[in-house]
Design an enzyme around this catalytic site. Structure first.
Site, PDB file in Angstrom:
ATOM      1  N   ASP A 138      20.060  -2.747 -97.625  1.00  0.00           N
ATOM      2  CA  ASP A 138      21.163  -3.069 -98.550  1.00  0.00           C
ATOM      3  C   ASP A 138      21.975  -4.288 -98.048  1.00  0.00           C
ATOM      4  OD1 ASP A 138      22.137  -2.587-101.075  1.00  0.00           O
ATOM      5  OD2 ASP A 138      23.838  -1.168-100.238  1.00  0.00           O
ATOM      6  N   HIS A 139      22.322  -4.899 -99.219  1.00  0.00           N
ATOM      7  CA  HIS A 139      23.164  -6.517 -98.968  1.00  0.00           C
ATOM      8  C   HIS A 139      22.869  -7.183 -98.205  1.00  0.00           C
ATOM      9  CE1 HIS A 139      26.182  -5.241-102.023  1.00  0.00           C
ATOM     10  NE2 HIS A 139      25.776  -3.772-101.888  1.00  0.00           N
ATOM     11  N   ASP A 155      21.725 -10.059-101.220  1.00  0.00           N
ATOM     12  CA  ASP A 155      23.095 -10.130-101.980  1.00  0.00           C
ATOM     13  C   ASP A 155      23.390 -11.592-101.767  1.00  0.00           C
ATOM     14  OD1 ASP A 155      25.642 -10.495-102.830  1.00  0.00           O
ATOM     15  OD2 ASP A 155      26.199  -8.756-101.845  1.00  0.00           O
TER      16      ASP A 155
END
EC number: 4.1.2.13
Length: 127
Positions: A23-24, A58
């Site tokens: 994630d991210h 991201d």
């Protein structure tokens, strides 16, 4: 990567499917992301599936053009392994992961339909 290998190794003992997601990942972490994709590709070559099921880039701090073009570059590699890409485009108010948008203009907040359409036009031909 070590945790993903461990989870993959014990999952058969429990008879469960595995879905692993990172994630991210910001621009400054792309060298780390490259290493994860290399691990995915090596695992895919041996097992017919990637080590991670999906990853998120991201790059919302970057321009939409850079964000989308970087995602296209990575998604081409990922799609070859039937891997999912989550991307973040647009901004939200407040602070997240060290990015502070507390003073952003209200009209700049959140993803706009034209941004989504630009992502669709760029990624749809890949997968």
């Amino acid at each position: 990567i070590a945790a993903a290998h461990y989870i993959r190794s014990i999952a058969p003992a429990y008879g469960i499917p595995v879905v692993l997601h990172s994630d991210h990942c910001a621009k400054k972490l792309l060298p780390w992301f490259d290493g994860m994709l290399e691990a995915d590709e090596a695992y895919f070559k041996e097992h017919g599936e990637p080590l991670f099921s999906s990853h998120m880039l991201d790059l919302s701090e970057e321009t939409d053009e850079e964000n989308i073009s970087t995602c296209v570059k990575y998604f081409k590699r990922m799609a070859a392994m039937d891997q999912w890409l989550e991307m973040e485009i647009g901004i939200t108010g407040g602070e997240e992961d060290g990015v502070n948008n507390e003073n952003a203009d209200k009209e700049d907040l959140y993803t706009k339909p034209e941004q989504v359409y630009n992502v669709y036009k760029a990624l749809h031909p890949i997968s």
